[in-house]
Write an enzyme that holds these catalytic residues in place. Sequence first.
Site, PDB file in Angstrom:
ATOM      1  N   LYS A  20       0.846  -1.205   0.000  1.00 34.81           N
ATOM      2  CA  LYS A  20       0.000   0.000   0.000  1.00 34.81           C
ATOM      3  C   LYS A  20       0.881   1.255   0.000  1.00 34.81           C
ATOM      4  O   LYS A  20       0.705   2.151  -0.814  1.00 34.81           O
ATOM      5  CB  LYS A  20      -0.880   0.020   1.237  1.00 34.81           C
ATOM      6  CG  LYS A  20      -1.552   1.364   1.520  1.00 34.81           C
ATOM      7  CD  LYS A  20      -2.470   1.338   2.708  1.00 34.81           C
ATOM      8  CE  LYS A  20      -1.801   1.690   3.980  1.00 34.81           C
ATOM      9  NZ  LYS A  20      -1.569   3.121   4.226  1.00 34.81           N
ATOM     10  N   ASN A  21       1.869   1.280   0.883  1.00 33.96           N
ATOM     11  CA  ASN A  21       2.643   2.509   1.062  1.00 33.96           C
ATOM     12  C   ASN A  21       3.670   2.711  -0.036  1.00 33.96           C
ATOM     13  O   ASN A  21       4.293   3.779  -0.112  1.00 33.96           O
ATOM     14  CB  ASN A  21       3.280   2.537   2.445  1.00 33.96           C
ATOM     15  CG  ASN A  21       2.211   2.693   3.528  1.00 33.96           C
ATOM     16  OD1 ASN A  21       1.040   2.942   3.222  1.00 33.96           O
ATOM     17  ND2 ASN A  21       2.591   2.484   4.770  1.00 33.96           N
ATOM     18  N   CYS A 114      -5.440  12.307  12.713  1.00 37.25           N
ATOM     19  CA  CYS A 114      -6.263  11.096  12.805  1.00 37.25           C
ATOM     20  C   CYS A 114      -5.970  10.487  14.171  1.00 37.25           C
ATOM     21  O   CYS A 114      -5.309  11.079  15.018  1.00 37.25           O
ATOM     22  CB  CYS A 114      -5.913  10.132  11.679  1.00 37.25           C
ATOM     23  SG  CYS A 114      -4.219   9.601  11.764  1.00 37.25           S
ATOM     24  N   ARG A 119      -0.419  14.829  12.848  1.00 36.05           N
ATOM     25  CA  ARG A 119       0.038  14.640  11.469  1.00 36.05           C
ATOM     26  C   ARG A 119       0.065  15.925  10.658  1.00 36.05           C
ATOM     27  O   ARG A 119      -0.634  16.089   9.668  1.00 36.05           O
ATOM     28  CB  ARG A 119      -0.783  13.548  10.815  1.00 36.05           C
ATOM     29  CG  ARG A 119      -0.761  12.286  11.664  1.00 36.05           C
ATOM     30  CD  ARG A 119      -1.319  11.086  11.045  1.00 36.05           C
ATOM     31  NE  ARG A 119      -0.437  10.554  10.010  1.00 36.05           N
ATOM     32  CZ  ARG A 119      -0.773   9.480   9.281  1.00 36.05           C
ATOM     33  NH1 ARG A 119      -1.931   8.908   9.475  1.00 36.05           N
ATOM     34  NH2 ARG A 119       0.034   9.024   8.365  1.00 36.05           N
ATOM     35  N   ASP A 302       4.232   1.068  12.156  1.00 38.01           N
ATOM     36  CA  ASP A 302       3.018   0.411  11.652  1.00 38.01           C
ATOM     37  C   ASP A 302       2.866  -1.014  12.177  1.00 38.01           C
ATOM     38  O   ASP A 302       1.791  -1.589  12.077  1.00 38.01           O
ATOM     39  CB  ASP A 302       3.006   0.386  10.120  1.00 38.01           C
ATOM     40  CG  ASP A 302       2.837   1.774   9.559  1.00 38.01           C
ATOM     41  OD1 ASP A 302       3.078   1.965   8.353  1.00 38.01           O
ATOM     42  OD2 ASP A 302       2.490   2.683  10.332  1.00 38.01           O
ATOM     43  N   ARG A 397      -8.695  -0.763   4.311  1.00 38.65           N
ATOM     44  CA  ARG A 397      -7.908   0.311   3.701  1.00 38.65           C
ATOM     45  C   ARG A 397      -6.528  -0.215   3.317  1.00 38.65           C
ATOM     46  O   ARG A 397      -5.901   0.262   2.397  1.00 38.65           O
ATOM     47  CB  ARG A 397      -7.730   1.471   4.688  1.00 38.65           C
ATOM     48  CG  ARG A 397      -8.951   2.348   4.852  1.00 38.65           C
ATOM     49  CD  ARG A 397      -8.618   3.622   5.580  1.00 38.65           C
ATOM     50  NE  ARG A 397      -7.480   4.292   4.968  1.00 38.65           N
ATOM     51  CZ  ARG A 397      -6.851   5.313   5.538  1.00 38.65           C
ATOM     52  NH1 ARG A 397      -7.226   5.740   6.715  1.00 38.65           N
ATOM     53  NH2 ARG A 397      -5.844   5.899   4.931  1.00 38.65           N
TER      54      ARG A 397
HETATM   55  C1  EPZ Z   1       3.699   7.214   6.181  1.00 41.47           C
HETATM   56  O1  EPZ Z   1       2.869   8.225   6.719  1.00 41.47           O
HETATM   57  C2  EPZ Z   1       2.845   5.962   6.105  1.00 41.47           C
HETATM   58  N1  EPZ Z   1       1.720   6.188   5.199  1.00 41.47           N
HETATM   59  C3  EPZ Z   1       2.319   5.602   7.492  1.00 41.47           C
HETATM   60  O2  EPZ Z   1       1.605   4.378   7.372  1.00 41.47           O
HETATM   61  C4  EPZ Z   1       3.516   5.369   8.416  1.00 41.47           C
HETATM   62  O3  EPZ Z   1       3.044   5.118   9.729  1.00 41.47           O
HETATM   63  C5  EPZ Z   1       4.413   6.615   8.426  1.00 41.47           C
HETATM   64  O4  EPZ Z   1       4.807   6.948   7.068  1.00 41.47           O
HETATM   65  C6  EPZ Z   1       5.683   6.404   9.248  1.00 41.47           C
HETATM   66  O5  EPZ Z   1       6.395   5.318   8.735  1.00 41.47           O
HETATM   67  C7  EPZ Z   1       1.931   6.076   3.865  1.00 41.47           C
HETATM   68  O6  EPZ Z   1       3.037   5.814   3.406  1.00 41.47           O
HETATM   69  C8  EPZ Z   1       0.732   6.274   2.992  1.00 41.47           C
HETATM   70  P1  EPZ Z   1       5.594  10.724   8.228  1.00 41.47           P
HETATM   71  P2  EPZ Z   1       3.388   9.781   6.723  1.00 41.47           P
HETATM   72  O7  EPZ Z   1       5.421  11.952   7.427  1.00 41.47           O
HETATM   73  O8  EPZ Z   1       4.117  10.055   5.476  1.00 41.47           O
HETATM   74  C9  EPZ Z   1       5.600  14.036  11.601  1.00 41.47           C
HETATM   75  C10 EPZ Z   1      -0.205   2.901   7.624  1.00 41.47           C
HETATM   76  O9  EPZ Z   1      -0.682   2.347   8.619  1.00 41.47           O
HETATM   77  N2  EPZ Z   1       5.460  14.975  10.479  1.00 41.47           N
HETATM   78  O10 EPZ Z   1       6.869   9.944   8.127  1.00 41.47           O
HETATM   79  O11 EPZ Z   1       2.234  10.625   7.076  1.00 41.47           O
HETATM   80  C11 EPZ Z   1       4.312  13.257  11.816  1.00 41.47           C
HETATM   81  O12 EPZ Z   1       3.416  13.988  12.618  1.00 41.47           O
HETATM   82  C12 EPZ Z   1       0.199   4.364   7.670  1.00 41.47           C
HETATM   83  O13 EPZ Z   1       0.037   2.340   6.519  1.00 41.47           O
HETATM   84  C13 EPZ Z   1       5.584  16.350  10.747  1.00 41.47           C
HETATM   85  O14 EPZ Z   1       5.797  16.760  11.876  1.00 41.47           O
HETATM   86  O15 EPZ Z   1       4.409   9.722   7.953  1.00 41.47           O
HETATM   87  C14 EPZ Z   1       4.778  11.997  12.499  1.00 41.47           C
HETATM   88  O16 EPZ Z   1       4.922  12.231  13.883  1.00 41.47           O
HETATM   89  C15 EPZ Z   1      -0.137   4.995   9.016  1.00 41.47           C
HETATM   90  N3  EPZ Z   1       5.445  17.221   9.712  1.00 41.47           N
HETATM   91  C16 EPZ Z   1       6.156  11.760  11.876  1.00 41.47           C
HETATM   92  O17 EPZ Z   1       6.557  13.007  11.277  1.00 41.47           O
HETATM   93  C17 EPZ Z   1       5.210  16.805   8.417  1.00 41.47           C
HETATM   94  O18 EPZ Z   1       5.117  17.650   7.505  1.00 41.47           O
HETATM   95  C18 EPZ Z   1       6.155  10.680  10.803  1.00 41.47           C
HETATM   96  O19 EPZ Z   1       5.287  11.095   9.768  1.00 41.47           O
HETATM   97  C19 EPZ Z   1       5.090  15.407   8.177  1.00 41.47           C
HETATM   98  C20 EPZ Z   1       5.232  14.523   9.223  1.00 41.47           C
END
Ligand code: EPZ
Length: 418
Positions: A20-21, A114, A119, A302, A397
Amino acid sequence: MILVRNTGPLSGAIEIQGSKNAVLPMMAAALLAEGTTIFTNVPRIQDVFCMMGILQFIGCKCSFVGNTLTIDASVIDRARIPEHYVTAMRSSVMMLGALLVRKKEALTRYPGGCLIGSRPIDLHIKALTCLGAEITEEKGWIRARTEGLTGGEISFPYPSVGATENALLAAVLSRGITRIEGAAKEPEIEELCLLLNQMGAKIQGAGTGSLTVTGVKRLFGVTRRVAGDRIVAGTYLAAVMARGGKVLLKGINPKHLLSVLETFSRSGAVFHMGEDQIEVVMEGCPRGFDIVTGPYPEFPTDLQSPAMAVMAAARGDSRIKETVFESRFATAGELLKLGARIEIDGRNARIFGAAGKFPLKGAELEARDLRGGAAAVIGGMAAEGETKITGCRYIRRGYEDICRDLKALGASIEDRKP
Ligand code: EPZ
């Protein structure tokens, strides 16, 4: 609603679905090709259908037959991502960069938080601004505009997966060179770099935290297979750990799960790695073990919820430290309904294993997020009697058919679709 009953040791072999990711950012990348891109091994999951809806809304022609997805991005006539898509899938924000490149503007709803955290998308906005985008936010909408993106220096204070993907998608057709420091190193990022380079992009450093992108004039549609989903594979490994048995997972690169296998082996599980398969052998009941989540290559956040379900059924106690998201312990609330004993203190969880001490008993659980739903299934398999799980739309999902897969391994589980 999913009905799951206490399940004995698992056995057999299953093929792991596409990631998915990995496929979601690849679908955004297809927007950059003048022509048709074909992906194979695409999982039939809700998030892919949602992303397809966005692509079709802006003008792409898509067809999804079996596990083959065809995207014709020749004509893009809209630059807005409708609000309901963003609400349904916050990772639609990764379309921002690609849409901005194609249309010189992009309009999307600010994705809300969420269950697992607030996020924010400040790092996405920082990256696009570094490449010359003008970003304005008004009444919950984000509008990005540019006369033409130019290469720049992007330095991420945190290796955000989505922000790294947005930066790459915006940089590949920008004028000049872009350097991305502090980039996320998840396998899904490497897959995206490999796809973009196959399309004609010039990205160096794939798989590392330092990426250099030399902008090119155009990208071409290609055909590419989506890699196996490491989180789905890790979920099923957790199910075997919770119930014992011997199972072979096919279509998964074990190199994408090294920290998971190392951590999981502390429970007593034994793993045998092949070229694109993993065999897990679990004799009897798992021992308690500890987890600290972190950005790749550390233990993935995850898999924290599925692991918590294993720990609840283990012999001995376990600890989890969640460093990626600020509130990703909702699963504990559901496992407590089974009689699990779990204490949460901020980003730390303490799980007191039930084995040999107290029984886990079937109950009515609710899936409140994608990976928490999978954890509820594992918890139900370990509990006496029958467990009903509602909120299965969350599970759909990300898991093509968790009931089909686990039933093939001997689980007593059925999907009572309404
Ligand atoms: C991706 O989400 C994945 N989703 C998530 O999987 C996964 O948990 C996450 O990466 C971490 O590995 C997809 O790939 C579609 P991040 P993403 O930006 O990109 C903070 C699942 O279950 N952050 O690496 O949203 C954020 O708040 C899903 O498949 C900022 O502060 O994750 C978090 O604490 C859930 N500012 C941390 O970074 C930003 O602009 C990690 O978020 C962006 C993120």
